[in-house]
Design a protein around this motif. Structure first.
Motif, PDB file in Angstrom:
ATOM      1  N   MET A   1      21.090   5.924 -14.867  1.00  0.00           N
ATOM      2  CA  MET A   1      22.257   5.078 -15.107  1.00  0.00           C
ATOM      3  C   MET A   1      23.060   5.625 -16.294  1.00  0.00           C
ATOM      4  O   MET A   1      22.510   5.855 -17.369  1.00  0.00           O
ATOM      5  CB  MET A   1      21.790   3.651 -15.442  1.00  0.00           C
ATOM      6  CG  MET A   1      22.919   2.656 -15.408  1.00  0.00           C
ATOM      7  SD  MET A   1      22.524   1.109 -16.252  1.00  0.00           S
ATOM      8  CE  MET A   1      20.882   0.720 -15.713  1.00  0.00           C
ATOM      9  N   ARG A  22      29.467   1.894 -13.965  1.00  0.00           N
ATOM     10  CA  ARG A  22      29.855   1.296 -12.686  1.00  0.00           C
ATOM     11  C   ARG A  22      30.125  -0.204 -12.807  1.00  0.00           C
ATOM     12  O   ARG A  22      30.567  -0.839 -11.863  1.00  0.00           O
ATOM     13  CB  ARG A  22      28.725   1.504 -11.655  1.00  0.00           C
ATOM     14  CG  ARG A  22      28.418   2.964 -11.392  1.00  0.00           C
ATOM     15  CD  ARG A  22      27.072   3.130 -10.718  1.00  0.00           C
ATOM     16  NE  ARG A  22      25.983   2.610 -11.548  1.00  0.00           N
ATOM     17  CZ  ARG A  22      24.695   2.787 -11.283  1.00  0.00           C
ATOM     18  NH1 ARG A  22      24.331   3.464 -10.213  1.00  0.00           N
ATOM     19  NH2 ARG A  22      23.764   2.289 -12.062  1.00  0.00           N
ATOM     20  N   ASN A  31      27.587 -10.802 -18.676  1.00  0.00           N
ATOM     21  CA  ASN A  31      26.228 -10.400 -19.037  1.00  0.00           C
ATOM     22  C   ASN A  31      26.082 -10.019 -20.505  1.00  0.00           C
ATOM     23  O   ASN A  31      25.102 -10.376 -21.146  1.00  0.00           O
ATOM     24  CB  ASN A  31      25.754  -9.250 -18.147  1.00  0.00           C
ATOM     25  CG  ASN A  31      25.778  -9.639 -16.677  1.00  0.00           C
ATOM     26  OD1 ASN A  31      25.754 -10.831 -16.346  1.00  0.00           O
ATOM     27  ND2 ASN A  31      25.843  -8.655 -15.792  1.00  0.00           N
ATOM     28  N   GLU A  43      34.115 -10.983  -5.792  1.00  0.00           N
ATOM     29  CA  GLU A  43      33.885  -9.663  -6.395  1.00  0.00           C
ATOM     30  C   GLU A  43      34.699  -8.538  -5.768  1.00  0.00           C
ATOM     31  O   GLU A  43      34.363  -7.373  -5.924  1.00  0.00           O
ATOM     32  CB  GLU A  43      32.392  -9.322  -6.397  1.00  0.00           C
ATOM     33  CG  GLU A  43      31.605 -10.274  -7.284  1.00  0.00           C
ATOM     34  CD  GLU A  43      30.240  -9.743  -7.622  1.00  0.00           C
ATOM     35  OE1 GLU A  43      30.161  -8.931  -8.567  1.00  0.00           O
ATOM     36  OE2 GLU A  43      29.270 -10.127  -6.946  1.00  0.00           O
TER      37      GLU A  43
ATOM     38  N   LYS B  29      18.511 -13.288 -18.752  1.00  0.00           N
ATOM     39  CA  LYS B  29      18.654 -11.845 -18.550  1.00  0.00           C
ATOM     40  C   LYS B  29      17.335 -11.280 -18.056  1.00  0.00           C
ATOM     41  O   LYS B  29      16.282 -11.811 -18.367  1.00  0.00           O
ATOM     42  CB  LYS B  29      19.006 -11.191 -19.894  1.00  0.00           C
ATOM     43  CG  LYS B  29      20.406 -10.638 -19.939  1.00  0.00           C
ATOM     44  CD  LYS B  29      20.650  -9.915 -21.249  1.00  0.00           C
ATOM     45  CE  LYS B  29      21.877  -9.046 -21.135  1.00  0.00           C
ATOM     46  NZ  LYS B  29      22.198  -8.392 -22.389  1.00  0.00           N
ATOM     47  N   VAL B 116      22.155  -2.515  -8.113  1.00  0.00           N
ATOM     48  CA  VAL B 116      22.439  -1.207  -7.535  1.00  0.00           C
ATOM     49  C   VAL B 116      21.220  -0.694  -6.770  1.00  0.00           C
ATOM     50  O   VAL B 116      21.322  -0.238  -5.629  1.00  0.00           O
ATOM     51  CB  VAL B 116      22.883  -0.210  -8.628  1.00  0.00           C
ATOM     52  CG1 VAL B 116      23.083   1.178  -8.049  1.00  0.00           C
ATOM     53  CG2 VAL B 116      24.163  -0.699  -9.294  1.00  0.00           C
ATOM     54  N   LEU B 196      29.663 -18.745  -4.750  1.00  0.00           N
ATOM     55  CA  LEU B 196      28.853 -18.145  -3.683  1.00  0.00           C
ATOM     56  C   LEU B 196      27.496 -18.841  -3.581  1.00  0.00           C
ATOM     57  O   LEU B 196      27.027 -19.431  -4.546  1.00  0.00           O
ATOM     58  CB  LEU B 196      28.654 -16.651  -3.984  1.00  0.00           C
ATOM     59  CG  LEU B 196      29.937 -15.823  -3.936  1.00  0.00           C
ATOM     60  CD1 LEU B 196      29.724 -14.472  -4.621  1.00  0.00           C
ATOM     61  CD2 LEU B 196      30.391 -15.623  -2.503  1.00  0.00           C
TER      62      LEU B 196
END
Lengths: 163, 761
Positions: A1, A22, A31, A43, B29, B116, B196
């Motif tokens: 990453m 990204r 976050n 999104e 988190k 991801v 959502l």
């Protein structure tokens, strides 16, 4: 990453953090900075729930890369509350006009309303409706949201005329 | 007095400041991310799945496939549990399905350290299918030789029911009757709540905690437990603020899979959020329905007998299933009072489409579109007056339903129509729009609307309330009934303030439901909450009031029955003298060395009644014939939902319903690729959800007949506004152009050929 440093001003405060290259600005704000008024509804830039103001202009933060925010001035709904917890006129108008239901589209709508209010220009009814058409709401039929924005615009105009 | 006032919402401040916490805002988190693999065929079997490459992707924690999950079929409909087996919902799906029944069925799930990695893993899973021909319509699904989706349902018929009132065959023998037939079709649409579908799950003290965006926390607890084969008490469900539901979350969606996935990684925190695209095909939709109606009418417009067949497209899994079709069928029994007979049958049929469930007004928007379009076709054919026709045939005042025990107490339909006619200028415009020529024409149309309040006597109706007095005299309140955006928490607080005699500002309602601490309730559906919770609130407040006044007896040396609580003070009933404030009493009760008492009350009310909710819509349109475009010039809904608890919130509720009904009539539809069964417009760009620019001014008015069966005189309003606009618009287009279009939405693609066929183009 791969990570990259993003330095920007968020709600008047200078910040810096490393983000995934990204990541979207929505992700970074939610976050890294816990600015959870920035909502995710699609999104892909369709619903407008994630709208924030970047250098004075509204953007869907979900299709704005976090790394692009470097050097920018970003405002979210959290910035609107006064130092002693006072609501801004547009927030109060949303309450007074019954423009809030589930509340999920509300932050984005208020940010676009703010951009309109701060533009200092006048809007015809059609222009105003068009300006607000980038946001989807399933609860209100937009009736009271439109009223809240229109009334606040008129109020601000009257206030500036009195000055 | 608090009931009947437009007080601001209790959650408004938090919502305009962004402080209101929704499910995704609460998650810690470091949660693991789960993503679901959806099938790329519409009908068949997963033969083999190769996860080796996907498992090797860095960050992937675990992959669960349809071959791994327990063989426990479960039902997802958000109904109260039925003790009687024959009333239980159909258990026809697994956590992940080997037998694929729609393009997008759930066949595997990836748990990864981040989004991801989870997404990459989804793409790396190799699936081998055995494919069967798919069926997208009830007709195709029922045809000879069609692939059968579920083993116990031959011809794919989930259910087929019928009823006949009177003797249809002999009724139609009456001489001079005119037979009028029509077929009416409604589309598959989606709820499109802006938040959502999302949940997260983890284990604590040997139990699974699921935090979810749901309308039905207690029901979700039961379904999660059933799906995992666990005792119900092993599950705890927490429901934070919700970004809209509209019935989609009156179904248990991915909560069971989410709970299972957490269990499979040792109870670690796992988040499962769908994308908007998945939401369209992998949650629930509104049943597409097709109605064939045959009416036998006297020349003066009196309906003597009607016959109807309903075909309802269930999609891949039963969800709410035939309950929705049954409710559609009820419209035929209730809205118009055929003089001699009616005969109705309905089929709910499995197809390889997204599963249809509850969506705002549960089968009634479909049926009202059919019945009210058909009414207008009769009116046009016989050259009748639309209002007179309805007055002649609609449910009469005093009507008593033998099944629901509902009574039509008031002349609500006429009162509603009167307001609608006046606002829209009905008589003048009907005259004005006669004999129009040219490419752009105007028209005016209307539709009635009918609904119930709650689900009694089909299902259980129950609500529980807990109240306690804080040491400062303020009230803490909890209910199992949920705030989903409609303003329930505010209405509940107003009711509590009203009955207990405290200030509205002193009522603190706990919005979050947590099945560990919230009293049992059923949740937001069926336009039930203000009605059903109203009983529980009133009953509990009266118990609490009695306890407070009993305590006051000791302090004031007056009989409890001679005292009352008014605006937060203990007063003498006879002359209103304030004896002391409730705050002073509460402090004393909490800390008295002589007689300390915790002033609380909790009670459950089982409601065994129901109430009709009536209304109508009037629409004025302008039709650009060559472009096939309809523009709404003006539109009004009028509703009699009894006493308004909060007029401003009620009005806002009507706006939202009208918006949804306008979308239903003019723009919204899910479109499928016939070849593959794949949904083509699974996003908010191609699925035409109206924006502000697409909306006219929405006028909402009310008739307030105090409902005698209700604790606060109120009855259903959550869903009714979403019922009548589509048919009113369709009838206005008919009035403008003389062309009756029987399939919605009325898009240019549909109107252009219709106008062409009619010789207008």
């Amino acid at each position: 990453m791969q990570k990259q440093l993003v330095r920007c001003t968020i709600n008047g405060k200078e910040t810096e953090t490393y983000v995934d290259v990204r990541a979207s600005l929505t992700d970074m704000l939610r976050n890294e900075y816990k600015l959870t008024s920035v909502k995710k509804g699609c999104e892909v830039g369709e619903c407008g729930a994630c709208t924030v103001i970047i250098d004075g202009e509204c953007y869907n933060s979900c299709i704005y890369l976090a790394i692009w925010a470097d050097g920018k001035n970003i405002r979210t709904l959290e910035s609107l509350l006064g130092p002693n917890g006072e609501l801004s006129d547009i927030q109060q108008a949303f309450i007074d006009e019954g423009a809030v239901q589930c509340g999920f589209c509300t932050p984005g709508f208020i940010m676009t309303a703010l951009e309109i209010l701060e533009s200092g220009r006048e809007y015809t009814r059609e222009e105003l409706r068009k300006q607000l058409a980038g946001h989807l709401c399933r609860c209100t039929g937009y009736e009271n949201i439109y009223k809240a924005v229109e009334k606040t615009l008129k109020k601000r105009k009257a206030q500036s005329a009195n000055k | 007095m608090s009931v009947g006032k437009s007080v601001p919402r209790v959650d408004a401040f938090d919502k305009v400041t962004g402080r209101a916490k929704y499910t995704d805002d609460l998650i810690e988190k470091g949660a693991l991310i789960a993503k679901v693999l959806h099938s790329t065929i519409a009908n068949g079997i997963v033969v083999k799945m190769d996860i080796s490459e996907a498992s090797a992707i860095p960050g992937v924690v675990k992959i669960i496939t349809c071959f791994d999950v327990p063989d426990i079929p479960f039902a997802t409909a958000g109904h109260p549990w039925a003790l009687e087996k024959s009333h239980q919902d159909v258990a026809d799906r697994h956590l992940l399905n080997r037998r694929v029944r729609l393009y997008g069925d759930d066949i595997a799930a990836v748990i990864a350290e981040d989004e991801v990695a989870a997404s990459r893993a989804l793409r790396a899973i190799k699936v081998e299918y055995e494919q069967y021909p798919h069926v997208l319509s009830p007709e195709a699904a029922m045809a000879e030789g069609a692939s059968q989706l579920h083993k116990d349902y031959p011809k794919n018929i989930l259910a087929h029911t019928s009823f006949e009132d009177g003797d249809f065959d002999s009724a139609i023998l009456e001489e001079g009757l005119i037979k009028i037939e029509g077929t009416y079709e409604t589309p598959m649409v989606q709820h499109c709540h802006i938040e959502l579908p999302i949940s997260y799950a983890y284990m604590e003290a040997g139990r699974i905690v699921v935090v979810s965006a749901t309308q039905i926390p207690h029901i979700t607890r039961r379904v999660v437990a059933q799906a995992l084969g666990l005792p119900w008490g092993k599950i705890r469900v927490i429901k934070p603020y919700l970004g809209g539901g509209f019935g989609n979350r009156q179904d248990v969606l991915y909560e069971p899979l989410n709970a299972y996935l957490s269990q499979q990684v040792g109870g670690r925190l796992v988040k499962l959020e769908l994308t908007r695209e998945e939401t369209f095909y992998a949650t629930r939709v509104r049943h597409a329905m097709k109605f064939h109606l045959t009416s036998y009418v006297r020349p003066n417009g009196r309906i003597v007998a009607r016959k109807c067949t309903v075909l309802s497209n269930q999609g891949a899994y039963a969800s709410h299933g035939h309950s929705v079709t049954s409710k559609s069928m009820t419209v035929f029994r209730q809205l118009y009072n055929d003089e001699k007979a009616k005969k109705i049958e309905g089929y709910t049929v499995y197809t390889n489409m997204p599963s249809a469930g509850a969506m705002r007004a549960y089968g009634v928007p479909q049926a009202i579109f059919a019945v009210e379009s058909h009414a207008e076709d009769i009116i046009t054919r016989l050259n009748l007056d639309p209002i007179r026709f309805r007055q002649m045939n609609m449910m009469p005042v005093g009507y008593h339903d033998p099944f629901s025990k509902n009574v039509n107490y008031f002349d609500s339909f006429n009162q509603c129509m009167e307001k609608g006619m006046e606002y829209i200028g009905w008589n003048e415009k009907r005259a004005l729009y006669k004999n129009q020529k040219g490419p752009v024409r105007r028209g005016i149309g209307m539709s009635l609307s009918w609904y119930n309040t709650g689900v009694w006597p089909i299902s259980l109706e129950i609500s529980s309330c807990r109240m306690l007095i804080n040491e400062d005299g303020s009230l803490q309140m909890q209910l199992g009934e949920t705030e989903i955006g409609q303003g329930a928490d505010t209405a509940f607080s107003q009711m509590a303030a009203e009955t207990l005699g405290v200030r509205f500002a002193d009522v603190h309602i706990i919005s979050t439901q947590d099945t560990d601490t919230t009293p049992f309730g059923l949740g937001a559906y069926g336009s039930r909450q203000t009605y059903v919770a109203g009983f529980a609130i009133k009953q509990t407040a009266l118990i609490l009031k009695q306890k407070i006044l009993k305590y006051a007896e000791k302090l004031e040396h007056k009989m409890a029955c001679d005292m009352d609580i008014v605006s937060g003070n203990i007063v003498l009933k006879s002359n209103g003298t304030v004896l002391r404030s409730l705050a002073a009493l509460a402090e004393e009760a909490a800390y008295s060395m002589e007689h300390a008492e915790h002033l609380t009350a909790e009670s459950t009310y089982q409601c065994k009644s129901n109430a009709y909710s009536f209304g109508c819509s009037f629409a004025e349109v302008e039709v650009d014939i060559p472009l096939g475009k309809v523009k709404i010039l003006d539109i009004i809904n009028v509703h009699d939902c009894g006493q308004l608890i909060n007029p401003q919130l009620a009005e806002a509720q009507v706006h939202g319903g009208m918006s949804m009904s306008i979308g239903y009539g003019l723009g919204e539809q899910m479109l499928f690729d016939e070849k593959t069964g794949r949904l083509l417009n699974d996003n908010l760009l191609d699925y035409k959800l109206g924006t502000l620019l697409d909306h006219p001014h929405l006028e909402a008015q009310f008739v307030e007949n105090y409902e005698p069966s209700s604790a606060y005189g109120t009855k259903g309003l959550g869903e009714p506004p979403a019922i009548p606009c589509a048919s009113a618009i369709r009838n206005a287009v008919l009035n403008a152009t003389g062309v009756a279009v029987n399939t919605i939405p009325l898009t240019p693609h549909r109107l252009f050929p219709a106008f062409k066929d009619a010789g207008l183009i």
